[in-house]
Scaffold this motif. Structure first.
Motif, mmCIF file in Angstrom:
data_model
loop_
_atom_site.group_PDB
_atom_site.id
_atom_site.type_symbol
_atom_site.label_atom_id
_atom_site.label_comp_id
_atom_site.label_asym_id
_atom_site.label_seq_id
_atom_site.Cartn_x
_atom_site.Cartn_y
_atom_site.Cartn_z
ATOM 1 N N GLN A 47 -0.138 -5.833 2.956
ATOM 2 C CA GLN A 47 1.368 -4.919 2.684
ATOM 3 C C GLN A 47 0.600 -3.952 1.436
ATOM 4 O OE1 GLN A 47 4.438 -7.236 1.706
ATOM 5 N NE2 GLN A 47 6.030 -5.409 1.667
ATOM 6 N N VAL A 48 1.237 -2.557 1.490
ATOM 7 C CA VAL A 48 0.858 -1.996 0.420
ATOM 8 C C VAL A 48 2.130 -0.898 0.139
ATOM 9 C CG1 VAL A 48 0.316 -0.019 2.194
ATOM 10 C CG2 VAL A 48 -0.658 0.268 -0.314
ATOM 11 N N GLN A 49 2.467 -0.763 -1.346
ATOM 12 C CA GLN A 49 3.466 -0.054 -1.673
ATOM 13 C C GLN A 49 2.622 1.292 -2.230
ATOM 14 O OE1 GLN A 49 3.405 -3.440 -3.186
ATOM 15 N NE2 GLN A 49 4.833 -3.770 -1.383
ATOM 16 N N LEU A 50 3.522 2.523 -1.884
ATOM 17 C CA LEU A 50 2.992 3.852 -2.091
ATOM 18 C C LEU A 50 4.140 4.647 -3.141
ATOM 19 C CD1 LEU A 50 2.304 4.757 1.600
ATOM 20 C CD2 LEU A 50 0.620 4.050 -0.093
ATOM 21 N N VAL A 51 3.457 5.221 -3.972
ATOM 22 C CA VAL A 51 4.194 6.021 -4.875
ATOM 23 C C VAL A 51 3.770 7.390 -5.035
ATOM 24 C CG1 VAL A 51 5.099 6.170 -7.276
ATOM 25 C CG2 VAL A 51 4.926 3.812 -6.330
ATOM 26 N N GLU A 52 4.744 8.380 -4.610
ATOM 27 C CA GLU A 52 4.268 9.822 -4.881
ATOM 28 C C GLU A 52 4.854 10.360 -6.067
ATOM 29 O OE1 GLU A 52 6.120 9.136 -0.447
ATOM 30 O OE2 GLU A 52 6.471 8.448 -2.456
ATOM 31 N N SER A 53 3.930 11.262 -6.687
ATOM 32 C CA SER A 53 4.287 12.247 -7.768
ATOM 33 C C SER A 53 3.725 13.585 -7.538
ATOM 34 C CB SER A 53 3.788 11.549 -9.364
ATOM 35 O OG SER A 53 2.325 11.351 -9.064
ATOM 36 N N CYS A 104 -0.443 10.342 -4.403
ATOM 37 C CA CYS A 104 0.264 9.055 -3.766
ATOM 38 C C CYS A 104 -0.713 7.641 -4.337
ATOM 39 C CB CYS A 104 0.088 9.260 -2.331
ATOM 40 S SG CYS A 104 0.749 7.806 -1.431
ATOM 41 N N ALA A 105 -0.099 7.071 -5.054
ATOM 42 C CA ALA A 105 -0.703 6.026 -5.783
ATOM 43 C C ALA A 105 -0.367 4.698 -4.919
ATOM 44 C CB ALA A 105 -0.363 5.904 -7.127
ATOM 45 N N ALA A 106 -1.595 4.173 -4.323
ATOM 46 C CA ALA A 106 -1.140 2.771 -3.637
ATOM 47 C C ALA A 106 -1.478 1.745 -4.460
ATOM 48 C CB ALA A 106 -2.402 2.791 -2.359
ATOM 49 N N SER A 107 -0.773 0.702 -4.051
ATOM 50 C CA SER A 107 -0.607 -0.634 -5.055
ATOM 51 C C SER A 107 -2.030 -1.645 -4.659
ATOM 52 C CB SER A 107 0.696 -1.568 -4.657
ATOM 53 O OG SER A 107 0.419 -1.755 -3.113
ATOM 54 N N ARG A 108 -3.013 -0.952 -3.821
ATOM 55 C CA ARG A 108 -4.236 -2.008 -3.438
ATOM 56 C C ARG A 108 -5.178 -1.016 -2.926
ATOM 57 N NH1 ARG A 108 -5.275 -2.443 1.963
ATOM 58 N NH2 ARG A 108 -3.636 -2.576 3.464
ATOM 59 N N SER A 109 -6.231 -1.439 -2.595
ATOM 60 C CA SER A 109 -7.223 -0.755 -2.278
ATOM 61 C C SER A 109 -7.232 -0.092 -0.934
ATOM 62 C CB SER A 109 -8.455 -1.750 -1.911
ATOM 63 O OG SER A 109 -9.778 -0.890 -1.463
ATOM 64 N N ILE A 110 -7.446 1.397 -0.913
ATOM 65 C CA ILE A 110 -7.071 1.978 0.451
ATOM 66 C C ILE A 110 -8.246 2.181 1.425
ATOM 67 C CG2 ILE A 110 -5.202 3.153 -0.664
ATOM 68 C CD1 ILE A 110 -7.065 5.801 -0.827
ATOM 69 N N VAL A 111 -9.398 1.631 0.847
ATOM 70 C CA VAL A 111 -10.442 1.723 1.553
ATOM 71 C C VAL A 111 -10.589 1.506 3.210
ATOM 72 C CG1 VAL A 111 -12.925 0.910 1.733
ATOM 73 C CG2 VAL A 111 -12.037 1.453 -0.402
ATOM 74 N N SER A 112 -9.759 0.512 3.441
ATOM 75 C CA SER A 112 -9.733 -0.270 4.581
ATOM 76 C C SER A 112 -8.537 0.402 5.281
ATOM 77 C CB SER A 112 -9.639 -1.603 4.701
ATOM 78 O OG SER A 112 -8.336 -2.274 3.911
ATOM 79 N N TYR A 121 6.631 12.808 1.918
ATOM 80 C CA TYR A 121 6.477 11.484 1.876
ATOM 81 C C TYR A 121 4.933 11.165 2.235
ATOM 82 C CZ TYR A 121 11.514 11.110 2.345
ATOM 83 O OH TYR A 121 12.578 11.349 2.160
ATOM 84 N N CYS A 122 4.534 10.115 1.458
ATOM 85 C CA CYS A 122 3.083 9.655 1.520
ATOM 86 C C CYS A 122 3.214 8.688 2.734
ATOM 87 C CB CYS A 122 2.762 9.063 0.217
ATOM 88 S SG CYS A 122 1.094 8.109 0.525
ATOM 89 N N HIS A 123 2.357 8.604 3.606
ATOM 90 C CA HIS A 123 2.491 7.438 4.647
ATOM 91 C C HIS A 123 1.005 6.899 5.065
ATOM 92 C CE1 HIS A 123 1.777 6.351 9.039
ATOM 93 N NE2 HIS A 123 2.962 5.766 8.991
ATOM 94 N N ALA A 124 1.111 5.571 5.352
ATOM 95 C CA ALA A 124 -0.239 4.981 5.524
ATOM 96 C C ALA A 124 -0.011 4.062 6.807
ATOM 97 C CB ALA A 124 -0.512 3.708 4.294
ATOM 98 N N TRP A 125 -0.888 4.119 7.665
ATOM 99 C CA TRP A 125 -1.005 3.173 8.953
ATOM 100 C C TRP A 125 -2.170 2.111 8.623
ATOM 101 C CZ3 TRP A 125 1.441 1.301 12.728
ATOM 102 C CH2 TRP A 125 0.800 0.559 13.664
ATOM 103 N N ASP A 126 -1.473 1.024 8.681
ATOM 104 C CA ASP A 126 -2.717 -0.230 8.387
ATOM 105 C C ASP A 126 -1.987 -1.263 9.193
ATOM 106 O OD1 ASP A 126 -3.738 -2.424 5.719
ATOM 107 O OD2 ASP A 126 -4.764 -1.537 7.399
ATOM 108 N N SER A 127 -1.986 -1.293 10.387
ATOM 109 C CA SER A 127 -1.254 -2.157 11.461
ATOM 110 C C SER A 127 0.345 -2.086 11.463
ATOM 111 C CB SER A 127 -1.618 -3.680 11.136
ATOM 112 O OG SER A 127 -3.028 -3.450 11.251
ATOM 113 N N ARG A 128 0.654 -1.489 10.385
ATOM 114 C CA ARG A 128 2.300 -1.041 10.516
ATOM 115 C C ARG A 128 2.395 0.434 9.754
ATOM 116 N NH1 ARG A 128 5.760 -4.111 6.296
ATOM 117 N NH2 ARG A 128 6.431 -1.865 6.305
#
Length: 114
Positions: free
Chosen positions: A1-7, A22-30, A94-101
């Motif tokens: 899971q990851v939280q995303l915060v835009e500014s 867009c700051a992510a709550s965990r590593s975005i490498v993967s 909006y910031c979006h991340a695809w990581d299995s969801r």
């Protein structure tokens, strides 16, 4: 899971620049891909730009040559540099991340005045 915060949103005159973060709550490498979308009232969410974990980048035709997407894996942050802004770039970004969801941020307002 990851939280995303835009500014970084705000009010700017046409022709100006803004940089969104867009700051992510965990590593975005993967994270497979990270993207920016935007939405205006009464319309659906519109794709703006995407960058994959391998560095592949794509842009909407409407922003090519003006916007630059990048990611700083060390800072767990996605960026969108927006130059030569137009009034039609106005919207909530909006910031979006695809990581299995799908993961979405809460959005940041960008207003471009004429």
């Amino acid at each position: 899971q990851v939280q995303l915060v835009e500014s970084g949103g705000g009010l700017v005159q046409a022709g100006g620049s803004l940089r969104l973060s867009c700051a992510a709550s965990r590593s975005i490498v993967s994270i497979n891909s990270m993207s920016w979308f935007r939405q205006v009232p009464g319309k659906g969410r519109e794709f703006v730009a995407t960058i994959t974990s391998g560095g592949t980048i794509n842009y909407a035709d409407s922003v090519k040559g003006r916007f630059t997407i990048s990611r700083d894996n060390a800072k767990n942050t996605l960026y969108l540099q927006m130059n030569s802004l137009k009034t039609e770039d106005t919207g909530v970004y909006y910031c979006h991340a695809w990581d299995s969801r799908n993961y979405w941020g809460q959005g940041t307002q960008v207003t471009v005045s004429s």
